[in-house]
Design an enzyme around this catalytic site. Structure first.
Site, PDB file in Angstrom:
ATOM      1  N   ASN A 259      -7.801   4.840  -1.628  1.00 19.26           N
ATOM      2  CA  ASN A 259      -7.235   3.574  -1.177  1.00 19.26           C
ATOM      3  C   ASN A 259      -6.609   2.847  -2.363  1.00 19.26           C
ATOM      4  OD1 ASN A 259      -6.558   1.524   0.575  1.00 19.26           O
ATOM      5  ND2 ASN A 259      -8.648   1.001   1.146  1.00 19.26           N
TER       6      ASN A 259
ATOM      7  N   CYS B 116       0.819  -1.211   0.000  1.00 19.47           N
ATOM      8  CA  CYS B 116       0.000   0.000   0.000  1.00 19.47           C
ATOM      9  C   CYS B 116       0.851   1.259   0.000  1.00 19.47           C
ATOM     10  CB  CYS B 116      -0.923  -0.008   1.211  1.00 19.47           C
ATOM     11  SG  CYS B 116      -0.029  -0.242   2.771  1.00 19.47           S
TER      12      CYS B 116
ATOM     13  N   HIS C 224      -1.212   0.638   7.358  1.00 21.33           N
ATOM     14  CA  HIS C 224      -1.727   0.812   6.001  1.00 21.33           C
ATOM     15  C   HIS C 224      -1.523   2.266   5.582  1.00 21.33           C
ATOM     16  CE1 HIS C 224      -4.032  -0.183   2.479  1.00 21.33           C
ATOM     17  NE2 HIS C 224      -5.002   0.659   2.753  1.00 21.33           N
TER      18      HIS C 224
END
EC number: 3.4.22.16
Length: 335
Positions: free
Chosen positions: A301, A141, A281
């Site tokens: 995201n 990520c 994250h």
């Protein structure tokens, strides 16, 4: 014997449904129907043994979603690509397994005093935010947060939208305390790009979703960093200023179980931590606003456009929710 049956199982037995084991959920016909529909939608197939396990997990997640949505919350949950997985599996495959702690990162962002616009959305300002990508089953990520921020910075400065190579960061940025699919930090990735003298494009260094050896070719670099702005830890108002005046901002936060099934609304949690040692994250703040008296961030995201609100989510702003103000940074592009 019958008196020891869980009430739900006893009801299932009375209805003629097979009795489940003591350690299992009693999955009803509606849950089985939704599971098969979900399997078809997501093109899932299982062995007989795995089917039973995934059905149990799906039913458990289904019930958590329904219980949450029947409660008094500022966001809704829904089935998605993670619905046949336990949170332990999701953490192992999609979140950082190598602990990251940005508390040692030296801040260098000097902010003004405002005022700032009540709302900002870089997606609506022009072609300044690249499409939502999908990291797959790799804790990369941080690479998508990094490329997303630099793609936006270059587009804002030049009007040209690029697609930069996350895989280069996965494969090549270890000397800057990043760990490929096990985790990393955007601030450290920006430093890598700065001192490495560039990052290649997605077309010449395509994403693989797994750790590999470094294949960087300097002559094919298309994105460059002149400097890195590291925002003072916990200074969420500085994040507001940066997003309002300069650029989308990369940040990290702690994902807990309820976030995985997020669908819409303003996410908040009482089960997450707010310290830099717990973040797992990294994402990209592309704007902010307020709804029904609740300030929020608009966040991109990297779980594909089918997750959340077309790949985006809102998260409560002004409370360092889940540590989101602990590790914020953005790049100044060299153009």
């Amino acid at each position: 014997m019958w008196a020891t049956l869980p009430l739900l199982c006893a009801g299932a037995w009375l209805l003629g449904v097979p009795v489940c084991g003591a350690a299992e959920l009693c999955v009803n016909s509606l849950e089985k129907f939704h599971f098969k529909s979900w399997m078809s939608k997501h093109r899932k197939t299982y062995s007989t043994e795995e089917y039973h396990h995934r059905l149990q997990t799906f039913a458990s997640n289904w019930r958590k979603i329904n219980a949450h949505n029947n409660g008094n919350h500022t966001f809704k949950m829904a089935l998605n690509q993670f619905s046949d997985m336990s949170f332990a599996e999701i953490k192992h495959k999609y979140l950082w397994s190598e602990p990251q702690n940005c508390s040692a990162t030296k801040s260098n962002y000097l902010r003004g005093t405002g005022p700032y616009p009540p709302s900002v959305d870089w997606r609506k300002k022009g072609n300044f935010v690249s499409p939502v990508k999908n990291q797959g089953a790799c804790g990369s990520c941080w690479t998508f947060s990094t490329t997303g921020a630099l793609e936006s910075a270059i587009a804002i400065a030049t009007g040209k939208m690029l697609s930069l190579a996350e895989q280069q960061l996965v494969d090549c940025a270890q000397d800057f305390n990043n760990h490929g699919c096990q985790g990393g930090l955007p601030s450290q990735a920006f430093e890598y790009i700065l001192y490495n003298k560039g990052i290649m494009g997605e077309d010449t260094y395509p994403y693989q979703g797994k750790d590999g050896y470094c294949k960087f070719q300097p002559g094919k670099a298309i994105g460059f960093v002149k400097d890195v702005a590291n925002i003072t830890i916990y200074d969420e108002e500085a994040m507001v200023e940066a997003v309002a005046l300069y650029n989308p901002v990369s940040f990290a936060f702690e994902v807990t179980q309820d976030f995985m099934m997020y669908r819409t609304g303003i996410y908040s949690s009482t089960s997450c931590h707010k310290t830099p040692d717990k973040v797992n994250h990294a994402v990209l703040a592309v704007g902010y606003g307020e709804k029904n008296g609740i300030p929020y961030w608009i966040v991109k995201n990297s779980w594909g456009p089918q997750w959340g609100m077309n790949g985006y989510f809102l998260i409560e702003r002004g409370k360092n929710m889940c540590g989101l103000a602990a590790c914020a940074s953005y790049p100044i592009p060299l153009v």
